[in-house]
Design an enzyme around this catalytic site. Structure first.
Site, PDB file in Angstrom:
ATOM      1  N   ARG A1308      43.882-118.685 -44.089  1.00 32.98           N
ATOM      2  CA  ARG A1308      43.367-119.502 -43.003  1.00 32.98           C
ATOM      3  C   ARG A1308      42.374-118.679 -42.181  1.00 32.98           C
ATOM      4  O   ARG A1308      42.702-117.577 -41.729  1.00 32.98           O
ATOM      5  CB  ARG A1308      44.512-119.983 -42.102  1.00 32.98           C
ATOM      6  N   HIS A1353      38.053-122.440 -33.214  1.00 33.44           N
ATOM      7  CA  HIS A1353      39.079-121.511 -32.747  1.00 33.44           C
ATOM      8  C   HIS A1353      38.541-120.790 -31.510  1.00 33.44           C
ATOM      9  O   HIS A1353      38.411-119.570 -31.488  1.00 33.44           O
ATOM     10  CB  HIS A1353      39.471-120.528 -33.853  1.00 33.44           C
ATOM     11  N   GLU A1398      45.045-124.871 -31.383  1.00 31.87           N
ATOM     12  CA  GLU A1398      45.728-124.741 -30.091  1.00 31.87           C
ATOM     13  C   GLU A1398      44.900-125.290 -28.929  1.00 31.87           C
ATOM     14  O   GLU A1398      44.480-124.552 -28.030  1.00 31.87           O
ATOM     15  CB  GLU A1398      46.119-123.284 -29.824  1.00 31.87           C
ATOM     16  N   ASN A1536      51.517-123.946 -34.654  1.00 33.57           N
ATOM     17  CA  ASN A1536      51.590-122.514 -34.357  1.00 33.57           C
ATOM     18  C   ASN A1536      52.789-122.253 -33.447  1.00 33.57           C
ATOM     19  O   ASN A1536      52.950-122.935 -32.436  1.00 33.57           O
ATOM     20  CB  ASN A1536      50.341-122.027 -33.631  1.00 33.57           C
ATOM     21  N   TYR A1538      55.509-119.024 -31.848  1.00 27.28           N
ATOM     22  CA  TYR A1538      55.805-117.599 -31.724  1.00 27.28           C
ATOM     23  C   TYR A1538      57.160-117.296 -31.092  1.00 27.28           C
ATOM     24  O   TYR A1538      57.850-116.380 -31.509  1.00 27.28           O
ATOM     25  CB  TYR A1538      54.715-116.904 -30.893  1.00 27.28           C
ATOM     26  N   GLU A1603      50.403-120.602 -37.765  1.00 29.93           N
ATOM     27  CA  GLU A1603      50.470-119.264 -37.167  1.00 29.93           C
ATOM     28  C   GLU A1603      51.913-118.957 -36.814  1.00 29.93           C
ATOM     29  O   GLU A1603      52.625-119.814 -36.277  1.00 29.93           O
ATOM     30  CB  GLU A1603      49.634-119.154 -35.881  1.00 29.93           C
TER      31      GLU A1603
END
Length: 1782
Positions: A1308, A1353, A1398, A1536, A1538, A1603
């Site tokens: 990606r 992005h 995002e 995404n 985390y 991500e």
């Protein structure tokens, strides 16, 4: 007797012919008697009045309070008034006084709490009797006593008794006899003469005969009619049967709250409350929040000690629509959790299927009026029986169904609010009876054989008595009352399957009487239905609260029970009232009702009676905790049940007190409180606090009734009868050998240090809590206790903040039951407390022995043992008798003998039950703080010598006490003795500097070794200490050391005087060596070191006491190494929070979680013999020098309330769970799932153009907003920029090469918009820029790696920003044009497109907070609006123009944390978590997947905007056309993720921005491991949960994780074990989501391929699988260990099960056999993973290394022996040669 009066001022004015004005109040003779008064009295007498009330005015009769200074005019006025009454034939009823104290007297003497006022009242009464005694025969001393409380009330009662006796001394001829009237306290009714008219008192009513009749009621009534009130009320002191069940109860809609949680359906009570039909517009939306507080509620039940808990299930929580098809698993899981928690606590669940809260969806179709509900109820019951019946053995189908029919469908007082007593009420009963019967048969036929339970019904009924027992018609009316209430339901079930004949007859007669307005229509059961209903109960459940007096009346044609039944209900005004206008206390009614039920309904059907509800409400204000009225109610009603069992032979098997806690009481809302526990509904925590009635009930349960029996308990088994004295250990070296602990632990990385250890302690581990006498007992001078040094100190003003003291403290001396309640609820195994020396020996010596003090401790110890709690007793916890301090205290050598005498007495008195003794608590604190610093009593400031002398005496005193036990008591008692020492852990400032390590070791020797070394080693002080103090003394010019010396005899006496090691620990300090000053002389300066806080750990409410959990493990290891591996008890460990923190003490939860885990590591990983853990403390208490400013308690104590109420904190529930689990067993969430991903699964890694490409001005590239932002001062860390970044623009081959090493199937990357369209428009396409991406695609294609391309992005062309960027709606078209270029030029090679990465970050950080480019503040909603529309247009462009030919996928990537409530037991934290998610992921996902912004978000922002005066919402609105255009613009869900956060509510007032709207703060669990990014903690469990959330919230779309990764910062370490750990665990959670949760997961992407420019963090944070060495101009990509681990996971396509044998994918890659080495200033040598060790250059497992070590040792031994043998042979041969030569 008919009573009138008193005369009012209004009447006086009227009699005088004056107009009335002002308030109506009693005539007080402050004015003359009116002329017409006599005629008024004559009129009353002619109407049958016999008595007239005359209240006297104390204030006017005796204005000064003195009888010698009476006001004669007032006296004369009252005399005239009384004479007038007598002359016309009225008897005066004279009231001496009300209750309010006259102001003049109150100012001088105080209120009724004053004894002086009591004396004044006696003098006043004496005066009144002298002046008016001959004029009246009937007197009341006081009235309106409900205004008085506690001591006031007691004094008033005492005054009444004195005055009563004085009256009869003055008028002996008026002695009251039973034939005249009875006297009962201050009750006015019983003070009066009997009347010749209709009697009202129960006593007179019972003395009359009843009519003869054959009904059960008449028989029951005839049995009790002749019973006198004294016989009726006689208290029975007996026990209940041994198997009697004690219960309390709750009801779902009253306590649960969570009205919409997890999809719960609305109930009729929800609807009722939301229509503002409840008191003060209250609702049950949150109620007690029991939906989130299972642990909290079960805690209360354990404290109560009940054996049974009755609760109801919310139908709408199980089936939101009322039907099986809407089954809600989350609701069922709640009840699973509750039932399991009850059973784990040894409490039997009793479940009510229906307690009034019908699903509104069913009510919309008629509710209980509609016969179809019977089948719906059967389905609901079927589900409950099947789901919960394996654990639930007692079921109530309905509770108080009469209330449903009567109040819900008859009077309309309850929901659904129908007012139809003609048809609806009777039809509802008809359907309920049939529903009950069908549920019973369902259980009987389908479940009874396998489950073995019982099914019954809980019917409510008053007891009814005839108002006039002499009238047969009243007796018959009372019978009708019971038939219309109880018989309506009981007769069909328990007798013949049909309604009572009386009921049917009455209805039929009324129909005949009222042909034009029939007041009732009673449905008819078919014979089959009657047969089906009859006998459908395994027990008779009874809810009973009150009684009624019934008289016969003609109800006419009025619908309702009184009209149809021809009766009226009344109450006797002498019955005590409650907060409810329908509950009056008439306890004998329960016994009579039980007898009636037994005879009427249970003759044929022999089933037991369960009292399923009994209780009374109190007001919601006033005295909420000291509920004496409830205690009296419970005591009398329970005793009546006892009488029914013992005296009448009624089979009652259970008594249920209503209710466990205050709740939502229907139309009365929260204004009436039935609870044994007070709930503060004004606080979001909904704290539960036991009332005095809870403690009373627990005592009744403990005694199983009221028999005066003693506690029965098991005396501990006698063990340890032989001396346990430890063997002598050699003295410590300088530094000690224990310094290996620093070598072992101090080099740990943060990851290694914080990695949570799952495991459990061994069985028998001692879990406990602690307290100390002075801190909790209070009663400082009660029952002969002598003063202690702390009493003296705290009574000196200014000693403690707010002049606080321990005079009352927690009042434990008077509240033992309350302390035992908490300990029972916690289920601790041990309780550590101390004895107050001055309570037992007030002057410190045996000659002053105080048995009352001794008895307090006997009761405490007996109470502990009764509940299997081990008493751990500290003999001395700082509170020295002041009398001993006056003799020098611990600086007096004679204290050794004195203390020993005290210990001897305690061993002899309590030792038969106490097996665990500690002589002293923290002798270091006594010596240093008490005699050195002078901070605590006795406040001696002599830092150079006194601490050493005192410590010397303390050690000798301890040793002597130990030997006394060892010699005199151990053999017979078998206990253990030790001493509780305190120690911080000490970490050297630099572990690599030997001098610093020596300083740290020295610090421990001065603190812990000072006492531990003599006791646990050789009987003497540590050499480090002797050396330091001796040298300092000599340098100070002294000829002797300030540290005293022990004689050899003393050393022998001291060493080994402990049976185990007790340590109190709270924090860790950082120590560094210094050369300290010589003067003044001080223990502190003797140590030659400086001390600092460990700055990285959380602070606490006490300065210099940070929460440094990892220090505990190291301290325990140090003790193990230093003192010969003793058994260790952690006897104190806890944290202070400020007193503003009441019950929601999250910091304490984290503290105990982390510290207990460190103790677990020490035990499980290091082999330390940790035997017990004691949490400090049981409850908030007097915290020494901090007074009441801070609290350590697991329970909050409200010191502002005279009841010192104790409320469990969240930490109490958490600690209970830890104890129950015996540590931290590995949860299912953390267990690895072995399995593989689908073969088509996409494995990827990622990058972004601006972060890696560099070449920021190369080949025609335009500027981006990040180019400008990074070149703006102070915007990025270290002023970093991405001008070069990773130079990927020039390193395509290098990048693809590392991708090949990873074995990824996909890559990606993003396209730089300004590299392709320099000004952001398609006016000019930069072919050079496009060529770069073509070349990259070529290289990927050659490597067989599929591209995943992100259009945007974050690097917006600067030229577009100049015209507004994402704030200008024209950007939607610009983005569409840009996408068109890429689709047309690259689309034939790219099959996976991401429109935006995002958008949350773009909008919120770029246009909201301004911390990211372009740095704009407060415009995030506008930017987000345009981002969403731009995405939709790009999707439609692809869908309409390119999909058919290119056949790709296109969607958007949305990012989100997972969120959990900071306190999962708290609705407002749960709500905050919901807001966090909707304002994060929902902001963008909801419009795209569901259409439009989340409703919650729209509602909040609009409401706040309008409240701020704005004309419209700050959140833009989509038009209907835009909604349709946007909804569904996805081919998959790009995601995404985390980390996870914990949320809690934050009120930012009128702040008009995103944070103000969201109203949510975040924090994290302290056990979560940090990363290089402040916001990112390792929380794998959240990954699975948010994937499941996406599935459930957005229709289970295909999900590609685009991500996921973790950062580090600081020195480079290629052995990035934290990243390998992160990927292993996160990917495994993804596998669980796929396999276990059914998430449609298609791919996973690791962020990031290599270290790169991390936006505002620059290069300080590194996420890469490959390290980019920026100190090398070539920027080489060097693999970290995590790259290899990720490649292995990809190769294996998941996690092969090792049980199936070695998998091919696990064979090492021949290309990568060594860890790369890097030379850079920021690189440290690679370290091995935690499960590998470096052994002679080999990477081995610990086991293999151990085996290798043994092998080498054997070889070495053989070699040495061989060499010795060879040498020996050579020497021997040499001697032979020498001999031969001679």
């Amino acid at each position: 007797m008919f009573l009138a009066g008193p005369l009012t001022n209004e009447q006086v004015k009227s009699l005088d012919g004056k107009p009335s004005e002002g308030a109506v109040d009693t005539f007080d003779c402050s004015h003359p008697i009116p002329q017409g008064s006599r005629q008024y009295f004559e009129y009353l007498q002619s109407r049958g009045v016999t008595h007239f009330k005359v209240p006297l005015s104390w204030a006017h009769l005796l204005p000064s309070g003195l009888s010698s200074q009476s006001k004669q005019a007032v006296v004369t006025c009252y005399q005239t008034l009384l004479k007038q009454l007598l002359e016309v034939g009225l008897q005066p009823l004279v009231i001496l006084h009300g209750s309010t104290v006259p102001d003049t007297l109150k100012l001088r003497y105080g209120g009724w709490e004053s004894q002086e006022l009591v004396e004044m009242f006696k003098q006043y009464a004496e005066f009144v009797f002298g002046e008016f005694g001959e004029l009246a025969d009937s007197w009341l001393t006081l009235s309106s006593l409900d205004e008085l409380r506690d001591a006031e009330l007691q004094n008033a009662v005492d005054a009444h008794i004195s005055v009563y006796h004085r009256y009869h001394q003055l008028f002996p001829s008026r002695v009251l006899s039973n034939g005249d009237y009875s006297v009962l306290g201050l009750d006015m009714e019983d003070m009066l003469h009997q009347a010749d008219t209709l009697p009202k008192s129960d006593n007179n009513r019972n003395n009359l005969q009843t009519s003869s009749c054959s009904t059960t009621y008449c028989k029951t009534w005839s049995d009790v009619a002749s019973v006198t009130s004294s016989e009726r009320d006689a208290f029975l002191e007996e026990s209940f049967p041994v198997d009697f069940q004690w219960a309390t109860s709750s009801e779902s809609f009253k306590v649960e709250g969570g009205w919409l949680e997890g999809g719960k359906g609305q109930t009729i009570w929800d609807h009722f409350g939301h229509e503002h039909k409840v008191f003060d517009n209250q609702t049950a939306d949150v109620a007690c929040d029991s939906f989130h507080k299972v642990d909290y509620d079960v805690y209360l039940l354990r404290g109560l000690n009940v054996s049974t808990f009755q609760f109801s299930i919310s139908w709408a929580r199980i089936f939101p629509s009322g039907h099986w098809g809407s089954h809600l698993e989350e609701g069922a899981l709640y009840y699973d959790k509750l039932i399991n928690a009850l059973i784990e606590s040894g409490i039997q669940p009793v479940v009510t299927l229906y307690h009034w809260d019908l699903p509104q969806a069913l009510q919309d179709y008629g509710g209980w009026r509609n016969a179809s509900i019977i089948e719906a109820f059967m389905d609901y019951a079927d589900f409950c029986f099947s789901r919960f019946g394996d654990r639930v053995k007692i079921w109530n189908t309905f509770s108080s169904p009469w209330v449903v029919s009567h109040a819900g469908y008859g009077t309309g007082e309850h929901p659904p609010g129908d007012k139809d007593y003609v048809d609806a009420a009777y039809q509802v009963t008809h359907n309920i009876l049939k529903a009950h019967a069908e549920a019973w048969h369902l259980y009987n036929d389908k479940y009874r054989k396998t489950q073995g339970g019982k099914v019954g019904i809980a019917l409510n009924s008053d007891w009814a008595e005839p108002m006039d027992p002499s009238r047969p018609e009243d007796i018959e009316a009372a019978d009708r009352y019971l038939q219309f209430m109880l018989g309506w339901f009981a007769h069909p079930i328990f007798v013949d399957g049909d309604y009572p004949a009386t009921l049917k007859t009455q209805v039929e007669e009324k129909i005949n009487e009222c042909p034009h307005s029939k007041p009732a229509r009673l449905p008819v059961f078919t014979p089959k239905e009657s047969q089906r209903i009859r006998g459908t109960a395994d027990f008779f459940g009874l809810n009973h609260y009150t009684s009624r007096l019934i008289n016969n009346s003609d109800g006419g044609c009025i619908p309702g029970p009184q009209g149809v039944g021809d009766f009226q209900a009344h109450v006797d005004p002498s019955w005590p009232s409650t907060a409810s206008d329908w509950i009056y206390s008439a306890p004998w009614g329960l016994r009579r009702l039980l007898n009636y039920i037994s005879t009427e309904y249970l003759k044929a059907t022999k089933v037991p009676i369960h009292i399923t509800g009994n209780g009374m409400p109190t007001e919601y204000s006033g005295e909420t905790l000291n509920d004496t009225s409830r205690i009296e109610y419970m005591k009398s009603y329970i005793n009546e049940a006892l009488k029914a069992i013992h005296l009448d032979g009624v089979n009652v098997q259970r008594f249920t007190v209503q209710s466990l806690m205050d709740g939502f009481e229907g139309p009365q809302g929260y204004s009436e409180r039935f609870g044994l526990h007070y709930v503060n509904f004004d606080l979001p925590d909904r704290p539960r606090t036991p009332k005095q009635s809870a403690y009373f009930y627990s005592k009744v349960i403990e005694k199983n009734g009221f028999a005066p029996n003693n506690l029965l308990f098991h005396v501990p088994e006698v063990k340890n009868t032989e001396s346990n004295k430890l063997l002598s250990i050699p003295p410590s070296t300088v530094p000690s050998q224990a310094r290996v602990v620093w070598r072992k632990f101090s080099s740990q990385s943060n990851f290694q240090r914080k990695l949570f250890h799952y495991g459990t302690f061994p069985q028998g581990f001692s879990w406990g809590v602690s307290s100390s006498a002075y801190q909790i007992e209070g009663g400082w001078n009660a029952d002969g206790k002598g003063p202690s040094v702390w009493d003296t100190f705290t009574h000196k003003p200014g000693s403690i903040p707010a002049n606080a003291n321990g005079d009352v403290a927690c009042d434990s001396y008077h509240r033992l039951e309350e302390d035992l309640y908490m300990l029972r609820a916690l289920r601790v195994k041990s309780y550590r407390f101390s004895l107050s020396w001055s309570r037992i020996f007030p002057d410190g010596h045996r000659t002053s022995l105080n048995w009352k003090g001794v008895n307090y401790y006997n009761r405490l110890i007996d109470g502990l043992i009764a509940y299997n709690i081990t008493p751990m007793v500290t003999l001395y916890h700082w509170d020295l008798p002041q009398a001993l301090q006056d003799l020098g205290g611990w600086d007096n050598v004679n204290m050794t003998e004195t203390f020993n005498d005290f210990c001897d007495f305690c061993f002899a008195t309590f030792g038969d039950r106490v097996k665990f003794w500690m002589t002293f608590n923290q002798p270091h604190t006594i010596a240093w703080s008490g005699y050195g610093l002078g901070q605590i009593p006795p406040n001696v400031k002599n830092p150079g010598t006194a601490p050493y002398r005192v410590a010397h005496n303390l050690i000798k005193a301890h040793a002597k006490a130990y030997h006394t036990y060892d010699d005199k008591y151990r053999k017979s008692q078998g206990g253990l003795v030790s001493i509780a020492l305190n120690a911080d852990w000490v970490e050297p400032k630099d572990v690599n500097v030997p001098r610093e390590v020596v300083a740290a070791d020295r610090a421990l020797q001065f603190q812990l070794g000072w006492f531990a070394h003599p006791i646990f080693k050789n009987g003497d002080y540590p050499d480090a200490m002797k050396w330091q103090v001796g040298n300092k003394s000599e340098l100070q010019g002294l000829s002797w050391s300030r540290l005293p010396s022990f004689t050899e005899e003393e050393k022998s006496h001291i060493k080994g005087t402990a049976d185990f090691f007790c340590v109190n620990h709270y924090t860790t300090k950082i120590v560094s060596h210094v050369t300290a000053r010589l003067n003044p002389q001080s223990y502190k300066y003797d140590q030659d070191l400086s001390e600092a806080e460990e700055g990285d750990s959380p602070t606490t409410a006490i300065s210099n006491q940070r929460a440094v959990a990892w220090g505990l493990r190291r301290l325990l290891n140090w003790i193990k190494e230093e003192y010969g591996d003793p058994e260790i008890y952690i006897t104190e460990n806890g944290v202070a929070t400020d007193m503003k923190t009441t019950v929601d003490d999250t910091d304490r939860v984290f503290y105990h979680k982390t510290y207990v885990d460190e103790a677990l590591k020490a035990h499980n990983l290091d082999g330390v013999k940790v035997k017990g853990y004691i949490a400090t403390s049981l409850m908030d208490s007097f915290e020494w020098l901090n007074g009441y400013k801070v609290g350590f308690g697991l329970h909050h104590v409200d010191f502002t309330n005279s009841n010192q109420p104790r409320s469990p904190k969240r930490s109490a529930h958490y600690y209970y769970q830890v104890m129950k689990d015996n540590g931290f067993p590995l949860p299912d969430d953390e267990k690895i799932l072995y399995g593989l991903f689908p073969k088509t699964f996409n494995w990827s890694t990622a990058s972004a153009s601006y972060q890696i490409e560099g070449s920021w001005r190369a080949h025609g590239k335009g500027l981006s907003i990040w180019d400008k932002f990074a070149h703006t001062p102070l915007k990025t860390s270290n002023s970093d920029n991405a001008d070069i970044a990773c130079d990927s623009y020039n390193k395509i081959d290098e990048d693809v090469e590392v991708l090949k090493k990873l074995k990824v199937t996909h890559y990606r990357f993003s396209v730089s918009w300004p590299r392709v369209l320099p000004d952001g428009t398609n006016n000019h396409i930069n072919e050079a820029g496009l060529d770069y991406y073509h070349r990259l695609l070529d290289a990927l294609e050659a490597a067989n790696i599929q591209p995943q391309v992100t259009l945007y992005h974050w690097d917006l062309p600067l030229e577009l920003h100049k015209v507004g960027g994402w704030l200008n709606e024209t950007i939607v078209q610009r983005f569409r044009d840009y996408a068109d270029v890429l689709f047309s030029r690259l689309g034939n090679r790219v099959k996976f497109w991401i429109t935006l990465n995002e958008p949350y970050i773009v909008a919120n950080l770029g246009y909201g907070y301004g911390t990211f480019a372009p740095g704009i503040v407060g415009k995030q909603y506008i930017a987000a609006h345009n981002l969403i529309k731009a995405h939709a247009e790009a999707w439609h462009l692809y869908n309409e123009k390119y999909r058919a030919t290119q056949d790709g996928l296109i969607s958007i990537t949305i990012n989100s944390d997972w969120v959990e409530p900071r306190n999962p037991h708290k609705q407002e934290d749960v709500d905050a978590a919901q807001r966090y998610l909707q304002f994060f992921i929902g902001w963008f996902a909801h419009p795209i997947f569901n259409g439009d912004y989340p409703d919650l978000m729209k509602t909040i922002i609009r409401k706040r905007s309008l409240a701020a005066g704005l004309p419209e919402s700050r959140l833009p609105e989509f038009t209907p056309e835009e909604i349709n255009r946007i909804k569904g613009t996805h081919d998959y869900f790009g995601f995404n993720h985390y980390t996870t956060v914990l949320s809690f509510p934050v009120d930012l007032g009128k702040q008009q921005d995103y944070e103000g709207d969201r109203g949510t703060g975040t924090t994290h669990d302290r056990t979560w491991i940090e990363s290089g990014s402040f916001w990112l903690k390792i929380t794998p469990f959240g990954f699975r949960k948010i994937l499941k959330f996406i599935k459930d919230e957005y229709g289970n779309p295909p999900i590609y994780v685009t991500e996921n990764g973790i950062s580090e910062r600081g020195a480079v370490n290629l052995n990035d074990i934290h990243r390998s750990h992160y990927y292993e665990n996160y990917i495994n959670q993804a596998l669980k989501a796929l396999v276990l949760d059914g998430v449609d997961l298609r791919g996973y992407t690791a962020w990031s391929l290599m270290d790169n420019f991390e936006w505002a963090a620059g290069y300080s944070e590194r996420f890469g699988l490959f390290y980019v060495n920026r100190s090398d101009p070539t920027l080489p990509r060097i693999p970290k260990n995590s790259a290899s681990r990720y490649a292995t996971i990809i190769t294996c396509n998941g996690f092969p099960d090792p049980a199936l044998g070695p998998h091919e994918c696990l064979k090492p890659d021949p290309e990568a056999t060594t860890i790369p080495s890097v030379t850079t200033a920021h690189t440290i040598a690679p370290t091995l993973p935690l499960n590998m060790v470096d052994f002679l250059g080999l990477e081995l497992s610990p086991h293999d290394a151990e085996v290798a070590l043994y092998v080498i040792f054997v070889f070495l031994l053989v070699s040495v022996l061989g060499i010795v043998f060879v040498v020996y042979r050579l020497l021997k041969a040499r001697r032979k040669l020498k001999t031969a030569a001679e």
